[in-house]
Design a protein around this motif. Sequence first.
Motif, short mmCIF file in Angstrom:
data_model
loop_
_atom_site.label_atom_id
_atom_site.label_comp_id
_atom_site.label_asym_id
_atom_site.label_seq_id
_atom_site.Cartn_x
_atom_site.Cartn_y
_atom_site.Cartn_z
N ARG A 131 0.85 -1.20 0.00
CA ARG A 131 0.00 0.00 0.00
C ARG A 131 0.88 1.25 0.00
O ARG A 131 0.64 2.19 0.74
CB ARG A 131 -0.91 -0.01 1.22
CG ARG A 131 -1.79 -1.24 1.31
CD ARG A 131 -2.78 -1.14 2.44
NE ARG A 131 -3.62 -2.33 2.52
CZ ARG A 131 -4.81 -2.38 3.09
NH1 ARG A 131 -5.32 -1.29 3.63
NH2 ARG A 131 -5.49 -3.51 3.13
N GLU A 132 1.87 1.22 -0.85
CA GLU A 132 2.83 2.32 -0.89
C GLU A 132 2.19 3.66 -1.22
O GLU A 132 2.70 4.71 -0.82
CB GLU A 132 3.94 2.00 -1.91
CG GLU A 132 4.93 0.94 -1.45
CD GLU A 132 4.34 -0.47 -1.42
OE1 GLU A 132 4.88 -1.33 -0.71
OE2 GLU A 132 3.32 -0.70 -2.13
N ALA A 133 1.07 3.63 -1.93
CA ALA A 133 0.40 4.88 -2.29
C ALA A 133 -0.11 5.61 -1.05
O ALA A 133 -0.38 6.82 -1.11
CB ALA A 133 -0.77 4.60 -3.24
N GLN A 134 -0.25 4.90 0.07
CA GLN A 134 -0.69 5.54 1.31
C GLN A 134 0.49 5.94 2.19
O GLN A 134 0.30 6.49 3.27
CB GLN A 134 -1.60 4.58 2.08
CG GLN A 134 -2.86 4.17 1.31
CD GLN A 134 -3.61 3.05 2.01
OE1 GLN A 134 -3.43 2.81 3.20
NE2 GLN A 134 -4.48 2.37 1.26
N GLY A 135 1.71 5.65 1.75
CA GLY A 135 2.90 5.92 2.56
C GLY A 135 3.39 7.34 2.39
O GLY A 135 2.91 8.11 1.55
N SER A 136 4.38 7.68 3.20
CA SER A 136 4.96 9.03 3.13
C SER A 136 6.47 8.94 3.31
O SER A 136 7.00 8.00 3.89
CB SER A 136 4.36 9.95 4.20
OG SER A 136 4.64 9.47 5.51
N LEU A 137 7.14 9.96 2.80
CA LEU A 137 8.60 10.06 2.91
C LEU A 137 8.99 11.53 2.90
O LEU A 137 8.61 12.26 1.99
CB LEU A 137 9.28 9.31 1.77
CG LEU A 137 10.82 9.32 1.76
CD1 LEU A 137 11.38 8.68 3.02
CD2 LEU A 137 11.35 8.60 0.52
N GLN A 138 9.72 11.94 3.93
CA GLN A 138 10.21 13.31 4.02
C GLN A 138 11.73 13.30 4.03
O GLN A 138 12.34 12.53 4.76
CB GLN A 138 9.72 13.98 5.31
CG GLN A 138 8.22 13.98 5.51
CD GLN A 138 7.86 14.43 6.91
OE1 GLN A 138 8.38 15.43 7.41
NE2 GLN A 138 6.97 13.69 7.57
N LEU A 139 12.33 14.17 3.22
CA LEU A 139 13.78 14.33 3.21
C LEU A 139 14.14 15.81 3.14
O LEU A 139 13.46 16.58 2.45
CB LEU A 139 14.43 13.65 2.00
CG LEU A 139 14.79 12.17 2.13
CD1 LEU A 139 13.57 11.31 1.88
CD2 LEU A 139 15.90 11.80 1.17
#
Length: 804
Positions: A748-756
């Motif tokens: 369910r990567e479409a519901q994931g998040s990533l901040q950099l």
Amino acid sequence: MRPLRIAGYSALAIASLLVLAAIAVYLTLRASLPELDGDVRAPTLQAASTIQRDELGTPTIRAASRRDLAFATGFAHGQDRFFQMDLMRRAAAGELAELLGKPVLELDEKYRIHGFRRIANSIVQDSAAADRELLDTYTAGVNFALQSAAARPWEYTVLRSQPAPWRIEDCVLVAFSMYLSLNDSSGDEELARARLQEVLPRTLYDFMHPLGTEWDAPIVGSTWQVPPIPGADIFDLRSAAARTAALNTPQSAGALEDEPFVGSNSWAVAGTHAQDKAALLANDMHLSLRLPHIWYRARLIVEAGTEAPRNLVGVTLPGLPMLMAGSNGRMAWGYTNSYGDFSDIVIVEIDPQNSENYLTESGSEPFVNRDETIAIRGGSPAFLAVLSTRWGPIIDYDDAGRPLVLRWTAHDPRATNLRLLDFETATNVDEALGVANRAGGPVQNVVVADADGRIGWSLMGQVPVRSSYDSTMPHSWREPGGGWTGWRAPDEYPRVVDPASGRLWTANARTIDAQTWLAFMGDGGYDLGARAAQIRDDLLALPTASAADMASIQLDDRALFLARWRDLLLDLLDERALAGQPLRAQARDMIQHWSGRAAADDVGYRIVRAVRAQIRKDVYESLTALARQRHASTKFTPSAQFEGPLWQLVTQRPTHLLDPRYDSWEVALVGSLDRALATLQEQCKELSRCTWGEGNVLRMRHPLSSSLPFASRWLDMPAQPMPGDAQMPRVQGGAFGASQRLVVSPGREAQGSLQLPGGPVDHPLSPFYGAGHAAWVRGEPTPLLPGEAKHTLTLRPTATLSSK
């Protein structure tokens, strides 16, 4: 009028030349921007590959095979981050001075002693053919990016140098740069502990260095009971030599504050305890914050065809061809530094019959001399003689003149491999933990979650087997059966899979019961458990968890660790202490009305933190005054677990361990408070202006900005007062903190998040320089999957284009 007219013409000519020079510089720099669109002829490719970028510049790299994906990834890294890659390989190899000159020579000498380039070559040569091919293809992609660019990367224009081609062993050197960040490469901590133990009574030493505290929060096991305070018959700070040393030994310069641990947070929630019945994984790795930023976010896709498809998303490390942390669609993984003990100081016994030899379990052996030549830009080379043994290089000498050798896992090719690649194809928790136990690199806690809702924890990296000795102290390995006797087998690694609580958490503290942990890999100075405990309690407070909950925990800046210190200070600042003391009264009011968070606008938080740090330093340095007097050049610092004994001392207040300069603990503690307040007032001019944010300003800088002060406003990220601190989930310092914040549910990567922070492209003229940074500063989750493609660059096999 004629002289004025000539002067006017001259000024106009000079101005014109300056404008032309500025235009030439701009055009030169602009020529080094990465190509974003079009077709490029690429050698060694077997089929076309594409690099698509969304509005933030995040690349999606597609290829028909894993080999071609490695080439395209190398091309993207080479275009966007070559200067970063160059610094990392040079730092590990001790070759920075060749590029940056004499100011970094001392660092080169420090790291050249390890001989990492030689070890990297050995690892490459011993690698499986498929791994070597992948590294070779990735290297070709990096070098093709340099060769096909219209100009060299902009940093080399500024430095007036040419970038050296990437070599296959440089990939391994990048891995070694992570060892240098995550392990003790100097042996200084072990030497300091030995010198402290030599001076202090063993009972006092053990009291000051417990294996845990009431803050412990292991996944399995319990808290550690701190030993009782040693009696006056063991150590009396107010009499004899201890008193004299405490009264006459100056304090060390600077603060002894808790430094944020280079490590990370990672946790997982099983599908049984998640809102969508799908397992969740969160990971934020805590590292130095600089430009270019260490991680490079990407989606890596091998299209269905002759090979099994791959669909990877997360962060890569420029210099290596694999995904470092993220998801493969079936399984997600993240890391925290384990802080096991992976280096020892070995006391070398010189052969009394031959001073050029030393004694081993198998007899006398000659020292090995290695001469290193260090190239220095703009100067003559420096020469370094490295004396080594079978156990490693000599790094120092003890008080008896005996050589001291550093035995470190990084020096053994057995400890480093490319098995991290196998995370890309692991389909479940069991397979992923098997990969972790076989993989090489700095030993990490690894937390995994799979698409079936399962979660697991184990250790990733190779762990030595030790004979029976205290590995926190120097020892001779001369006797048979001493030292390291082998390496842990994969089936020996501890694991926690599908715990009954449905939650797993790691935060650089001890993760499992002390007996198993210490027997398996020793104590390398793991963190206090306060951060892990706060994460654990956050997770257990959620009946069911969501991705939004995971992102919220990553930003938890509640000051639970300092709450008891606040209460202690409020009790200390009673009417008697406040009488005639307006600064103390002002401080008490701010402490009373703190927010209970490491909030950027909170003065009370900063005061409580500063006073605790001053008390910690004052107490520790009075207890260690004898050692500091005897070993004046050694830096002694409290262990992370010193919080346990410190709290006992400031609450039980034993007279025999009170600094002899004071008549009571109350007077001593108020004295520490006054010193902390004076320092804050000096820093801020007015105490009311001493917000935490003013003392915790993010300064994320490019390494060349100090040499180009006129351009620093374009090269550096804006200075920003930040919330967060060391002993809470939201770890944040001035140049340290969450290098990424990942939340993902496998499948369910479409519901994931990533901040950099920092942005993907290392070029100040790029629209992607700093892209995403503001959202990271604000803690706003951005989608894990890249957005709609705005740019497409196609890499085509040379034969395909030439046949048209």
